[in-house]
Design an enzyme around this catalytic site. Structure first.
Site, PDB file in Angstrom:
ATOM      1  N   GLY A   1      -5.068   7.907   5.304  1.00 31.70           N
ATOM      2  CA  GLY A   1      -4.188   8.879   5.941  1.00 31.70           C
ATOM      3  C   GLY A   1      -2.917   9.086   5.129  1.00 31.70           C
ATOM      4  O   GLY A   1      -2.424  10.212   4.988  1.00 31.70           O
TER       5      GLY A   1
ATOM      6  N   ARG B   1       2.961   5.959  -3.400  1.00 30.30           N
ATOM      7  CA  ARG B   1       4.100   6.762  -3.856  1.00 30.30           C
ATOM      8  C   ARG B   1       4.324   6.611  -5.355  1.00 30.30           C
ATOM      9  O   ARG B   1       4.685   7.575  -6.047  1.00 30.30           O
ATOM     10  CB  ARG B   1       5.345   6.363  -3.060  1.00 30.30           C
ATOM     11  CG  ARG B   1       5.273   6.855  -1.588  1.00 30.30           C
ATOM     12  CD  ARG B   1       6.041   5.953  -0.650  1.00 30.30           C
ATOM     13  NE  ARG B   1       6.193   6.475   0.700  1.00 30.30           N
ATOM     14  CZ  ARG B   1       5.335   6.276   1.710  1.00 30.30           C
ATOM     15  NH1 ARG B   1       4.232   5.586   1.524  1.00 30.30           N
ATOM     16  NH2 ARG B   1       5.573   6.775   2.909  1.00 30.30           N
TER      17      ARG B   1
ATOM     18  N   ASP C   1       2.099  -0.861  11.861  1.00 23.44           N
ATOM     19  CA  ASP C   1       0.855  -1.416  11.323  1.00 23.44           C
ATOM     20  C   ASP C   1       0.651  -2.887  11.703  1.00 23.44           C
ATOM     21  O   ASP C   1      -0.430  -3.442  11.488  1.00 23.44           O
ATOM     22  CB  ASP C   1       0.836  -1.270   9.795  1.00 23.44           C
ATOM     23  CG  ASP C   1       0.693   0.193   9.395  1.00 23.44           C
ATOM     24  OD1 ASP C   1       0.272   1.009  10.228  1.00 23.44           O
ATOM     25  OD2 ASP C   1       1.016   0.519   8.233  1.00 23.44           O
TER      26      ASP C   1
ATOM     27  N   ARG D   1      -7.202  -3.259   9.990  1.00 18.24           N
ATOM     28  CA  ARG D   1      -6.179  -4.084  10.662  1.00 18.24           C
ATOM     29  C   ARG D   1      -6.715  -4.711  11.957  1.00 18.24           C
ATOM     30  O   ARG D   1      -6.305  -5.802  12.333  1.00 18.24           O
ATOM     31  CB  ARG D   1      -4.913  -3.279  10.922  1.00 18.24           C
ATOM     32  CG  ARG D   1      -4.306  -2.778   9.621  1.00 18.24           C
ATOM     33  CD  ARG D   1      -2.835  -2.542   9.668  1.00 18.24           C
ATOM     34  NE  ARG D   1      -2.433  -1.739   8.519  1.00 18.24           N
ATOM     35  CZ  ARG D   1      -2.186  -2.217   7.300  1.00 18.24           C
ATOM     36  NH1 ARG D   1      -2.299  -3.506   7.057  1.00 18.24           N
ATOM     37  NH2 ARG D   1      -1.840  -1.406   6.316  1.00 18.24           N
TER      38      ARG D   1
ATOM     39  N   ARG E   1      -6.127   2.229  17.984  1.00 16.87           N
ATOM     40  CA  ARG E   1      -5.797   0.789  17.933  1.00 16.87           C
ATOM     41  C   ARG E   1      -5.376   0.219  19.282  1.00 16.87           C
ATOM     42  O   ARG E   1      -5.508  -0.986  19.495  1.00 16.87           O
ATOM     43  CB  ARG E   1      -4.719   0.527  16.880  1.00 16.87           C
ATOM     44  CG  ARG E   1      -5.275   0.622  15.482  1.00 16.87           C
ATOM     45  CD  ARG E   1      -4.276   0.213  14.419  1.00 16.87           C
ATOM     46  NE  ARG E   1      -4.930   0.298  13.116  1.00 16.87           N
ATOM     47  CZ  ARG E   1      -4.279   0.464  11.968  1.00 16.87           C
ATOM     48  NH1 ARG E   1      -2.974   0.550  11.955  1.00 16.87           N
ATOM     49  NH2 ARG E   1      -4.962   0.535  10.830  1.00 16.87           N
TER      50      ARG E   1
ATOM     51  N   LYS F   1       0.836  -1.212   0.000  1.00 19.59           N
ATOM     52  CA  LYS F   1       0.000   0.000   0.000  1.00 19.59           C
ATOM     53  C   LYS F   1       0.867   1.257   0.000  1.00 19.59           C
ATOM     54  O   LYS F   1       0.629   2.178  -0.777  1.00 19.59           O
ATOM     55  CB  LYS F   1      -0.928  -0.042   1.221  1.00 19.59           C
ATOM     56  CG  LYS F   1      -1.894   1.105   1.327  1.00 19.59           C
ATOM     57  CD  LYS F   1      -3.137   0.711   2.110  1.00 19.59           C
ATOM     58  CE  LYS F   1      -2.926   0.578   3.597  1.00 19.59           C
ATOM     59  NZ  LYS F   1      -2.728   1.862   4.301  1.00 19.59           N
ATOM     60  N   SER F   2       1.859   1.300   0.867  1.00 21.21           N
ATOM     61  CA  SER F   2       2.710   2.500   0.960  1.00 21.21           C
ATOM     62  C   SER F   2       3.417   2.752  -0.370  1.00 21.21           C
ATOM     63  O   SER F   2       3.469   3.897  -0.852  1.00 21.21           O
ATOM     64  CB  SER F   2       3.781   2.300   2.035  1.00 21.21           C
ATOM     65  OG  SER F   2       3.199   2.229   3.295  1.00 21.21           O
TER      66      SER F   2
ATOM     67  N   GLN G   1       4.670   9.319   7.233  1.00 19.62           N
ATOM     68  CA  GLN G   1       3.731  10.137   6.456  1.00 19.62           C
ATOM     69  C   GLN G   1       4.127  11.606   6.503  1.00 19.62           C
ATOM     70  O   GLN G   1       4.095  12.302   5.492  1.00 19.62           O
ATOM     71  CB  GLN G   1       2.306   9.950   6.980  1.00 19.62           C
ATOM     72  CG  GLN G   1       1.767   8.560   6.709  1.00 19.62           C
ATOM     73  CD  GLN G   1       0.355   8.370   7.204  1.00 19.62           C
ATOM     74  OE1 GLN G   1      -0.243   9.275   7.788  1.00 19.62           O
ATOM     75  NE2 GLN G   1      -0.188   7.194   6.970  1.00 19.62           N
TER      76      GLN G   1
HETATM   77  C1  S3P Z   1       2.626   4.905   6.235  1.00 16.05           C
HETATM   78  C2  S3P Z   1       3.145   5.319   7.444  1.00 16.05           C
HETATM   79  C3  S3P Z   1       2.601   4.916   8.746  1.00 16.05           C
HETATM   80  C4  S3P Z   1       1.653   3.718   8.619  1.00 16.05           C
HETATM   81  C5  S3P Z   1       0.704   3.871   7.458  1.00 16.05           C
HETATM   82  C6  S3P Z   1       1.477   3.980   6.149  1.00 16.05           C
HETATM   83  C7  S3P Z   1       3.236   5.368   4.984  1.00 16.05           C
HETATM   84  O1  S3P Z   1       1.877   5.999   9.284  1.00 16.05           O
HETATM   85  O2  S3P Z   1       0.937   3.542   9.817  1.00 16.05           O
HETATM   86  O3  S3P Z   1      -0.179   2.773   7.366  1.00 16.05           O
HETATM   87  O4  S3P Z   1       2.956   4.788   3.918  1.00 16.05           O
HETATM   88  O5  S3P Z   1       4.037   6.326   5.041  1.00 16.05           O
HETATM   89  P1  S3P Z   1       2.590   7.120  10.196  1.00 16.05           P
HETATM   90  O6  S3P Z   1       3.607   7.780   9.384  1.00 16.05           O
HETATM   91  O7  S3P Z   1       1.497   8.075  10.577  1.00 16.05           O
HETATM   92  O8  S3P Z   1       3.146   6.380  11.367  1.00 16.05           O
END
Ligand code: S3P
Length: 438
Positions: free
Chosen positions: A93, A26, A317, A393, A348, A21-22, A168
């Site tokens: 987010g 990007r 996560d 999750r 969580r 996902k991350s 993030q």
């Molecule tokens: C992510 C960073 C994490 C993670 C989220 C994905 C990312 O969040 O919990 O699921 O892709 O950069 P935080 O940066 O708020 O910890």
């Protein structure tokens, strides 16, 4: 949608996991800003990444797909168009925080919205550094959505030490840095996932990294153009973590999980589990722009540990899955400094404490810390009704916990599993998990 899960016997098989996902977010973002056509395979077709795709479509980027391969015709670094309506980031987010870095540098205004979970999550953490860069961005009075961004001519570079360990926030500033004059420097005192750094590298964007003790400084300068690149995305380690857990806690089980991302900044869960006595092997590791491997997991007797605080950011996560491992380990597991878990798709820490309670597991919870009193390798969880609070999750971790319950367990409000793992139920069935939904 609710899941109905029965106690499992032995789990066996070989599975593939959907794209990371991350990395997918990007890839969509940089491809959209490139000058030409990028072919992206392995992209996560979960709702979160589909939201990112829609956001860029609304700003004039042409994105099509054929049999799971995505074709993104980038508009160039200065080519995004003003959207006609607020941009909706759904539950994501990552998407809203990273895209804010890009949107803060545009010559048109935008309004950024999301679903009810996203609308209650903290945004001040990105508003503050972006404002320092000269962005005209504002949130609601309590620091949440909607975000309003006004046009800016250009951004200034900053030096910024992250007040929270957050990839993030780091990535938001890195994306904004692409549009700034001079070099933007970000200091992280706890190392967080580095997928923005690796994706910038893949697109040929210079990123300077310097380490000093346990801190790391990441520097990025503004760019004028961005060449298109084809990207192949590995399976998501966070999604794999549920099946790692499933094999460990089910009797006489062995599961091979193929082509999973094993980036060092993501696999704290593996280190923690191995420390607990887990039998996990990493096989066939290859390195494209991100490392990828097969993960072989066998049933293991786990013992409680005190989790190294540095690992929390590295397995943020995976914490819900880790709490289930702790519940079924011999002895006490202690987790400190985990309050970031309260800012996710749900709180969580509280949601998992509620799940443990329903499963009949004893724990002690404070604002930042939790201690879990494990039931041991023969321990049986109470069958229960678990509230996932609409958090993917929590839903998936509780589903796997149910494999050790005395009879059928119901997990409520599982619709959002689609945000990160659209074929979760099918993958469960593939290795012998008895799961249905209503
Ligand atoms: C992510 C960073 C994490 C993670 C989220 C994905 C990312 O969040 O919990 O699921 O892709 O950069 P935080 O940066 O708020 O910890």
């Amino acid at each position: 949608m609710n899941f109905l899960v029965k106690k499992s016997a032995s789990l066996r098989g070989e599975i593939d996991i959907p794209g990371d996902k991350s990395i997918s977010h990007r890839a969509i973002m940089l491809a959209s800003l490139s000058e030409g056509r990028c072919e992206i395979s392995g992209l996560l077709e979960g709702e979160d990444c589909l939201a990112t795709i829609e956001v860029f479509r609304k700003m004039g980027v042409k994105i099509s797909s054929n049999e799971g391969v995505y074709y993104i015709e980038g508009n160039g670094i200065k080519g995004l168009k003003q959207p006609v309506a607020p941009l909706d980031f759904g539950n994501s987010g990552t998407s809203i925080r990273l895209c804010s870095g890009v949107l803060s540098a545009q010559n048109f205004p935008t309004t950024l919205i999301g679903d009810s979970s996203l609308s209650s999550r903290p945004m001040q953490r990105i508003v503050e550094p972006l404002t320092l860069m000269g962005a005209k961005i504002s949130s609601s009075q309590d620091g949440t959505l909607p975000l309003s961004i006004l046009p800016t001519e250009s951004l200034e570079s900053i030096e910024y030490t992250l007040p929270v360990a957050s990839a993030q926030v780091k990535s938001c500033i890195m994306f904004a840095g692409l549009f700034s004059k001079g070099k933007t420097k970000i200091v992280e005192e706890t190392i967080t996932r580095n997928h923005t750094e690796t994706m910038f590298n893949a697109f040929g964007i210079p990123v300077e990294i310097t380490n000093s003790g346990s801190a790391r400084t990441i520097s990025v300068a503004g760019i004028e153009t961005l060449k298109p690149v084809d990207i192949n995305i590995c399976g998501d380690f966070s999604s794999a973590s549920f099946f790692i857990l499933a094999a460990l806690i089910s009797p006489d089980s062995e599961i091979l999980i193929k082509n999973v991302g094993v980036n060092k900044t993501r696999i704290g869960f593996l280190h923690a589990l191995r420390h607990m006595g887990a039998n996990i092997e990493i096989l066939n590791e290859v390195n494209e722009f991100e490392p990828m491997a097969d993960i072989l997991v066998k049933t293991s007797n786990l013992k409680g540990i005190t989790l190294n605080t540095d690992l929390v950011a590295n397995m943020i996560d995976e914490m819900p899955a880790f709490f289930i491992a702790a519940a079924l380990a011999e002895g006490v597991t202690k987790v400190k400094d985990a309050k970031e878990l309260r800012t996710k798709e749900s709180d969580r820490l509280q949601a998992m404490a509620n799940a443990l309670e329903a499963f009949g597991v004893k724990y002690h919870l404070s604002q930042d810390d939790i201690e879990i009193y494990g039931l041991g390798s023969e321990g049986v969880l109470k069958s229960a009704e678990i509230n996932s609070f609409g958090d993917h999750r929590i839903a998936m971790a509780s589903t796997i916990g149910s494999l050790r319950s005395d009879s059928e367990t119901k997990i409520l409000d599982c619709e959002n599993v689609k945000t990160s793992f659209p074929n979760f139920v099918e993958t469960c069935k593939q290795i012998g998990i008895n799961i249905n939904h209503e």
